[in-house]
Design a protein around this motif. Structure first.
Motif, PDB file in Angstrom:
ATOM      1  N   VAL A 122      -8.479 -55.379  63.374  1.00 21.45           N
ATOM      2  CA  VAL A 122      -8.669 -53.943  63.532  1.00 21.45           C
ATOM      3  C   VAL A 122      -9.928 -53.696  64.358  1.00 21.45           C
ATOM      4  CG1 VAL A 122      -9.095 -51.763  62.330  1.00 21.45           C
ATOM      5  CG2 VAL A 122      -7.558 -53.468  61.321  1.00 21.45           C
ATOM      6  N   CYS A 123      -9.787 -52.937  65.421  1.00 21.76           N
ATOM      7  CA  CYS A 123     -10.942 -52.525  66.230  1.00 21.76           C
ATOM      8  C   CYS A 123     -11.360 -51.128  65.803  1.00 21.76           C
ATOM      9  CB  CYS A 123     -10.596 -52.523  67.716  1.00 21.76           C
ATOM     10  SG  CYS A 123     -10.468 -54.168  68.431  1.00 21.76           S
ATOM     11  N   ALA A 124     -12.645 -50.965  65.521  1.00 23.97           N
ATOM     12  CA  ALA A 124     -13.159 -49.675  65.069  1.00 23.97           C
ATOM     13  C   ALA A 124     -14.415 -49.321  65.840  1.00 23.97           C
ATOM     14  CB  ALA A 124     -13.462 -49.728  63.575  1.00 23.97           C
ATOM     15  N   ARG A 125     -14.511 -48.089  66.263  1.00 27.92           N
ATOM     16  CA  ARG A 125     -15.754 -47.637  66.891  1.00 27.92           C
ATOM     17  C   ARG A 125     -16.827 -47.510  65.817  1.00 27.92           C
ATOM     18  NH1 ARG A 125     -16.235 -42.128  66.020  1.00 27.92           N
ATOM     19  NH2 ARG A 125     -14.398 -41.169  65.070  1.00 27.92           N
ATOM     20  N   ALA A 152     -13.369 -55.722  63.883  1.00 26.35           N
ATOM     21  CA  ALA A 152     -14.361 -55.848  64.954  1.00 26.35           C
ATOM     22  C   ALA A 152     -14.831 -54.449  65.329  1.00 26.35           C
ATOM     23  CB  ALA A 152     -13.754 -56.548  66.165  1.00 26.35           C
ATOM     24  N   PHE A 153     -16.130 -54.260  65.353  1.00 27.72           N
ATOM     25  CA  PHE A 153     -16.684 -52.958  65.697  1.00 27.72           C
ATOM     26  C   PHE A 153     -17.032 -52.904  67.181  1.00 27.72           C
ATOM     27  CE2 PHE A 153     -17.325 -53.300  61.155  1.00 27.72           C
ATOM     28  CZ  PHE A 153     -16.910 -52.048  60.720  1.00 27.72           C
ATOM     29  N   LEU A 154     -16.951 -51.694  67.732  1.00 29.14           N
ATOM     30  CA  LEU A 154     -17.178 -51.493  69.161  1.00 29.14           C
ATOM     31  C   LEU A 154     -18.175 -50.359  69.350  1.00 29.14           C
ATOM     32  CD1 LEU A 154     -13.388 -51.476  70.166  1.00 29.14           C
ATOM     33  CD2 LEU A 154     -14.890 -53.457  69.998  1.00 29.14           C
ATOM     34  N   GLY A 155     -19.261 -50.645  70.059  1.00 28.29           N
ATOM     35  CA  GLY A 155     -20.243 -49.605  70.334  1.00 28.29           C
ATOM     36  C   GLY A 155     -21.635 -49.987  69.868  1.00 28.29           C
ATOM     37  N   GLU A 162     -20.819 -50.143  59.348  1.00 28.13           N
ATOM     38  CA  GLU A 162     -20.111 -51.401  59.522  1.00 28.13           C
ATOM     39  C   GLU A 162     -20.002 -52.155  58.201  1.00 28.13           C
ATOM     40  OE1 GLU A 162     -21.672 -53.643  62.944  1.00 28.13           O
ATOM     41  OE2 GLU A 162     -22.529 -51.756  63.662  1.00 28.13           O
ATOM     42  N   ALA A 163     -21.102 -52.191  57.447  1.00 24.53           N
ATOM     43  CA  ALA A 163     -21.130 -52.936  56.197  1.00 24.53           C
ATOM     44  C   ALA A 163     -20.219 -52.311  55.141  1.00 24.53           C
ATOM     45  CB  ALA A 163     -22.565 -53.022  55.677  1.00 24.53           C
ATOM     46  N   ILE A 164     -20.259 -50.987  55.035  1.00 24.00           N
ATOM     47  CA  ILE A 164     -19.486 -50.354  53.970  1.00 24.00           C
ATOM     48  C   ILE A 164     -17.984 -50.377  54.265  1.00 24.00           C
ATOM     49  CG2 ILE A 164     -19.526 -47.942  54.784  1.00 24.00           C
ATOM     50  CD1 ILE A 164     -20.190 -47.213  51.809  1.00 24.00           C
ATOM     51  N   VAL A 171     -12.274 -56.515  53.932  1.00 26.43           N
ATOM     52  CA  VAL A 171     -11.887 -57.299  55.105  1.00 26.43           C
ATOM     53  C   VAL A 171     -13.107 -58.011  55.689  1.00 26.43           C
ATOM     54  CG1 VAL A 171      -9.936 -55.811  55.698  1.00 26.43           C
ATOM     55  CG2 VAL A 171     -12.185 -55.311  56.645  1.00 26.43           C
ATOM     56  N   ARG A 172     -12.841 -59.051  56.432  1.00 19.44           N
ATOM     57  CA  ARG A 172     -13.911 -59.810  57.068  1.00 19.44           C
ATOM     58  C   ARG A 172     -14.517 -59.028  58.226  1.00 19.44           C
ATOM     59  NH1 ARG A 172     -12.567 -65.630  59.704  1.00 19.44           N
ATOM     60  NH2 ARG A 172     -11.129 -65.493  57.950  1.00 19.44           N
ATOM     61  N   ARG A 173     -15.816 -58.990  58.282  1.00 20.92           N
ATOM     62  CA  ARG A 173     -16.531 -58.356  59.384  1.00 20.92           C
ATOM     63  C   ARG A 173     -16.768 -59.406  60.460  1.00 20.92           C
ATOM     64  NH1 ARG A 173     -22.420 -55.630  58.241  1.00 20.92           N
ATOM     65  NH2 ARG A 173     -23.032 -55.094  60.380  1.00 20.92           N
ATOM     66  N   LEU A 174     -16.063 -59.277  61.574  1.00 20.31           N
ATOM     67  CA  LEU A 174     -16.083 -60.307  62.605  1.00 20.31           C
ATOM     68  C   LEU A 174     -17.278 -60.188  63.544  1.00 20.31           C
ATOM     69  CD1 LEU A 174     -12.288 -60.172  63.439  1.00 20.31           C
ATOM     70  CD2 LEU A 174     -13.469 -61.984  62.176  1.00 20.31           C
ATOM     71  N   GLY A 175     -17.762 -58.994  63.764  1.00 18.70           N
ATOM     72  CA  GLY A 175     -18.872 -58.790  64.691  1.00 18.70           C
ATOM     73  C   GLY A 175     -18.750 -57.440  65.359  1.00 18.70           C
ATOM     74  N   ARG A 176     -19.633 -57.214  66.323  1.00 16.74           N
ATOM     75  CA  ARG A 176     -19.648 -55.927  67.035  1.00 16.74           C
ATOM     76  C   ARG A 176     -19.826 -56.181  68.523  1.00 16.74           C
ATOM     77  NH1 ARG A 176     -23.623 -53.022  69.162  1.00 16.74           N
ATOM     78  NH2 ARG A 176     -25.147 -54.409  68.177  1.00 16.74           N
ATOM     79  N   LEU A 177     -18.929 -55.614  69.307  1.00 20.30           N
ATOM     80  CA  LEU A 177     -19.030 -55.716  70.761  1.00 20.30           C
ATOM     81  C   LEU A 177     -19.763 -54.488  71.275  1.00 20.30           C
ATOM     82  CD1 LEU A 177     -18.120 -57.459  73.208  1.00 20.30           C
ATOM     83  CD2 LEU A 177     -16.161 -55.913  73.414  1.00 20.30           C
ATOM     84  N   PRO A 178     -20.945 -54.643  71.852  1.00 24.62           N
ATOM     85  CA  PRO A 178     -21.674 -53.482  72.361  1.00 24.62           C
ATOM     86  C   PRO A 178     -21.044 -52.964  73.643  1.00 24.62           C
ATOM     87  CG  PRO A 178     -22.831 -55.497  72.942  1.00 24.62           C
ATOM     88  CD  PRO A 178     -21.662 -55.907  72.085  1.00 24.62           C
ATOM     89  N   VAL A 179     -21.492 -51.803  74.067  1.00 28.78           N
ATOM     90  CA  VAL A 179     -21.041 -51.268  75.358  1.00 28.78           C
ATOM     91  C   VAL A 179     -21.505 -52.225  76.455  1.00 28.78           C
ATOM     92  CG1 VAL A 179     -21.234 -49.366  76.988  1.00 28.78           C
ATOM     93  CG2 VAL A 179     -21.121 -48.902  74.522  1.00 28.78           C
ATOM     94  N   VAL A 180     -20.590 -52.641  77.312  1.00 21.66           N
ATOM     95  CA  VAL A 180     -20.907 -53.583  78.391  1.00 21.66           C
ATOM     96  C   VAL A 180     -20.951 -52.810  79.704  1.00 21.66           C
ATOM     97  CG1 VAL A 180     -20.191 -55.680  79.586  1.00 21.66           C
ATOM     98  CG2 VAL A 180     -19.766 -55.438  77.123  1.00 21.66           C
ATOM     99  N   ASP A 181     -22.121 -52.751  80.297  1.00 22.27           N
ATOM    100  CA  ASP A 181     -22.304 -51.977  81.527  1.00 22.27           C
ATOM    101  C   ASP A 181     -23.274 -52.706  82.457  1.00 22.27           C
ATOM    102  OD1 ASP A 181     -22.222 -49.962  83.402  1.00 22.27           O
ATOM    103  OD2 ASP A 181     -23.661 -48.678  82.348  1.00 22.27           O
TER     104      ASP A 181
END
Length: 202
Positions: A122-125, A152-155, A162-164, A171-181
Motif C-alpha cells: 500500500v502506498c500512502a502519502r 510505503a509512505f510517499l512525501g 507513519e508510525a500510527i 502492517v509492516r512499515r517498509l519506508g518512506r520515499l521522499p519527493v525526488v526533484d
C-alpha cells in the motif's frame, strides 16, 4: 519468485514513481492491467523511463482519463475481468488510484487483488488525512483476505502519522520515499536505496 501488487490510498499520490523505484531496485518487469488516459505520459511509459526495466503491454488502454469502469463505457470497451490475470514470473503490478476504484460496475480493484493473492504494497502519502485513508485501505484489503506485504509512505516525513498507521493497521512499515526533484532514474534509484532495505522485499 518475487511478485508484488502496488496500490494506493488515493490517485496522484506517487504510486507510479514508487512502482518504478521498486521495479528498478529489484530488476523486475512491470505490468499495468488498465491504463485510463493516453494524452500524457502513461504509467507504463513513466516506469520504462524511470526504471529501465522490461514493461509489459497493458491489459487495456483506455483513452478517457477516468475510473476504469467509466473510461471503458465512454470508450465503448467491455472489460473482461477474467482476462485480467497477471503474467507469470517475477513482476510488479500497479493498480489504478486506490484499492476501491471500480474496474467494472460490479468489481473493485481490491476484489481483483483477492483473486490474485499476490502480496500487496500500500502506498500512502504523508500529508493531512493519510491516517484515515490508509487505515480504511488496509481494512478494505484485510476484509477480502488480500495479503498485505507492507505500507510505503510517499512525501515529507511525518513520523507520528507513519508510525500510527503501521501500528493500528497491523502492517509492516517498509519506508518512506521522499519527493525526488529532479525526478531522474539516477535520483530515484538513490532515494530508494537511501530509504528502503531490499531485504524487506525478499
Amino acid at each position: 519468485m518475487t511478485r508484488f501488487v502496488i496500490t494506493g490510498t488515493d490517485t496522484g499520490i506517487g504510486k507510479t514513481v514508487f512502482s518504478a523505484a521498486l521495479a528498478g531496485a529489484l530488476t523486475l518487469p512491470y505490468w499495468k492491467p488498465i491504463q485510463s488516459g493516453l494524452e500524457e505520459e502513461t504509467d507504463t511509459e513513466a516506469v520504462a523511463r524511470l526504471a529501465g526495466v522490461p514493461v509489459l503491454p497493458e491489459g487495456y488502454r483506455l483513452v478517457t482519463p477516468a475510473s476504469p469502469h467509466l473510461a471503458a463505457e465512454i470508450d465503448g470497451v467491455t472489460i473482461d475481468v477474467q482476462a485480467l490475470t497477471p503474467p507469470e514470473g517475477p513482476l510488479i503490478v500497479e493498480g489504478a488510484g486506490g484499492a476501491l476504484v471500480p474496474v467494472t460496475r460490479t468489481l473493485l480493484y481490491a476484489d481483483l487483488f483477492a483473486r490474485w493473492q499476490i502480496p500487496v504494497i500500500v502506498c500512502a502519502r504523508t500529508g493531512l488525512g493519510t491516517i484515515n485513508h490508509s487505515l480504511m485501505t488496509i481494512e478494505a484489503l484485510k476484509s477480502r483476505n488480500v495479503p498485505i506485504h507492507g505500507i510505503a509512505f510517499l512525501g515529507d516525513a511525518v513520523e507520528d502519522s507513519e508510525a500510527i498507521v503501521a501500528a493500528l493497521g497491523g502492517v509492516r512499515r517498509l519506508g518512506r520515499l521522499p519527493v525526488v526533484d529532479p525526478l531522474t532514474r539516477e535520483n530515484l534509484a538513490q532515494a530508494f536505496a537511501d530509504n528502503f532495505d531490499p531485504a524487506d522485499f525478499a
